[in-house]
Design a protein around this motif. Structure first.
Motif, short mmCIF file in Angstrom:
data_model
loop_
_atom_site.label_atom_id
_atom_site.label_comp_id
_atom_site.label_asym_id
_atom_site.label_seq_id
_atom_site.Cartn_x
_atom_site.Cartn_y
_atom_site.Cartn_z
N ALA A 230 11.68 33.80 66.24
CA ALA A 230 10.87 32.59 66.37
C ALA A 230 11.10 31.66 65.18
O ALA A 230 11.15 30.43 65.33
CB ALA A 230 9.39 32.96 66.48
N LEU A 231 11.26 32.24 63.98
CA LEU A 231 11.52 31.43 62.80
C LEU A 231 12.87 30.73 62.89
O LEU A 231 13.01 29.59 62.44
CB LEU A 231 11.48 32.31 61.54
N ILE A 232 13.85 31.39 63.47
CA ILE A 232 15.16 30.77 63.64
C ILE A 232 15.05 29.58 64.59
O ILE A 232 15.65 28.52 64.36
CB ILE A 232 16.19 31.78 64.17
N MET A 233 14.27 29.73 65.66
CA MET A 233 14.04 28.61 66.56
C MET A 233 13.36 27.46 65.81
O MET A 233 13.70 26.29 65.97
CB MET A 233 13.16 29.04 67.74
N ALA A 234 12.39 27.82 64.96
CA ALA A 234 11.71 26.79 64.19
C ALA A 234 12.68 26.08 63.26
O ALA A 234 12.62 24.87 63.07
CB ALA A 234 10.57 27.43 63.38
N GLU A 235 13.60 26.83 62.69
CA GLU A 235 14.60 26.24 61.80
C GLU A 235 15.41 25.17 62.53
O GLU A 235 15.68 24.09 61.99
CB GLU A 235 15.54 27.33 61.27
N GLN A 236 15.81 25.47 63.76
CA GLN A 236 16.60 24.51 64.53
C GLN A 236 15.81 23.22 64.79
O GLN A 236 16.36 22.12 64.76
CB GLN A 236 17.04 25.13 65.86
N LEU A 237 14.51 23.37 65.04
CA LEU A 237 13.67 22.19 65.24
C LEU A 237 13.54 21.37 63.97
O LEU A 237 13.61 20.14 63.99
CB LEU A 237 12.26 22.62 65.71
N VAL A 238 13.34 22.05 62.85
CA VAL A 238 13.16 21.36 61.58
C VAL A 238 14.39 20.54 61.22
O VAL A 238 14.30 19.45 60.64
CB VAL A 238 12.83 22.37 60.45
N LEU A 239 15.56 21.02 61.57
CA LEU A 239 16.80 20.31 61.25
C LEU A 239 16.87 18.94 61.94
O LEU A 239 17.67 18.10 61.55
CB LEU A 239 18.02 21.16 61.64
N LYS A 240 16.03 18.74 62.97
CA LYS A 240 15.98 17.45 63.64
C LYS A 240 15.00 16.49 62.96
O LYS A 240 14.90 15.33 63.33
CB LYS A 240 15.56 17.62 65.12
N ASN A 241 14.26 16.97 61.98
CA ASN A 241 13.26 16.16 61.29
C ASN A 241 13.95 15.08 60.46
O ASN A 241 15.01 15.30 59.89
CB ASN A 241 12.40 17.06 60.39
N LYS A 242 13.32 13.91 60.38
CA LYS A 242 13.92 12.80 59.63
C LYS A 242 13.64 12.89 58.13
O LYS A 242 14.22 12.16 57.33
CB LYS A 242 13.36 11.47 60.17
#
Length: 229
Positions: free
Chosen positions: A83-95
């Motif tokens: 789940a943390l890895i999934m969260a990491e992928q989302l965070v990488l889209k943050n501006k």
């Protein structure tokens, strides 16, 4: 796990690492950093406390961790690490580049305390997961966690799948990658069709992760795209 839950998990993780690296943090500092309300930060701190993290409150000063506390190696299960890895992928889209930097540093610290077997699986999942820019649409699936497990443990998986014409077939598949577009998509080798196929997760009617293993596919996700698209 929906996007809001994933973002909250990423924020909780980043807050924990921030608490480990700084002497004192105020709720307003954390709220500004993560662009949420102080009330949300209060709830996050309570969640960390309920998870067993010894957060101390110094009146008028802020939050700190009990001296000597660190993230224990057994804190995360395999599913939580995924789940943390999934969260990491989302965070990488943050501006916010500073937020990305802080979170990536947090993830690296967490990976460093994972057991080797879980760390290897988490790294594999990170390499086999892609998000597009459109991360705010709702994606309905109850199978994501099980598919993460099947992918990283190379477990043959049996699914009942409904296509666009509502025709149902039973497939034996070898999960290879997870893609987040308008819907969650699974890339898998289908033993029925004898080729790689895309499967929409919301069209999987039933799923069973089998104990039978398949031979890991040697190519990377980028090599898959280069070869088949």
């Amino acid at each position: 796990m929906n996007d809001n839950e994933t973002k909250r998990l990423s924020r909780l993780t980043a807050i924990l690492i921030q608490l480990q690296t700084k002497r004192l943090l105020t709720a307003s500092e954390l709220a500004d950093k993560f662009s949420v309300s102080t009330r949300t930060i209060y709830r996050d701190i309570r969640a960390l406390e309920q998870a067993g993290v010894p957060v101390l409150t110094e009146d008028g000063k802020g939050y700190t961790l009990m001296e000597g506390y660190s993230v224990p190696p057994v804190m995360f299960t395999e599913a939580q690490a995924n789940a943390l890895i999934m969260a990491e992928q989302l965070v990488l889209k943050n501006k916010d580049t500073s937020f990305i930097k802080d979170y990536i540093e947090a993830i690296e610290k967490i990976k460093s305390v994972l057991r080797y077997s879980i760390k290897d699986k988490a790294n594999l999942l990170s390499e086999r997961t892609r998000f597009d820019q459109n991360i705010n649409r709702e994606r309905n699936s109850n199978n994501l966690s099980d598919l993460q497990f099947a992918l990283t443990n190379f477990c043959l998986t049996k699914i009942e799948y409904s296509n666009e014409q509502n025709e149902n077939t039973t497939r034996l598949i070898e999960p290879f990658a997870l893609l987040s577009t308008e819907n969650w998509l699974l890339v898998a080798y289908c033993r029925l069709r004898k080729e790689f196929r895309f499967f929409r997760l919301d069209r999987i009617q039933k799923m069973e992760v089998l104990t039978d293993k398949f031979e890991p596919h040697k190519m990377t996700l980028q090599e898959y795209f280069d070869k088949y698209h």
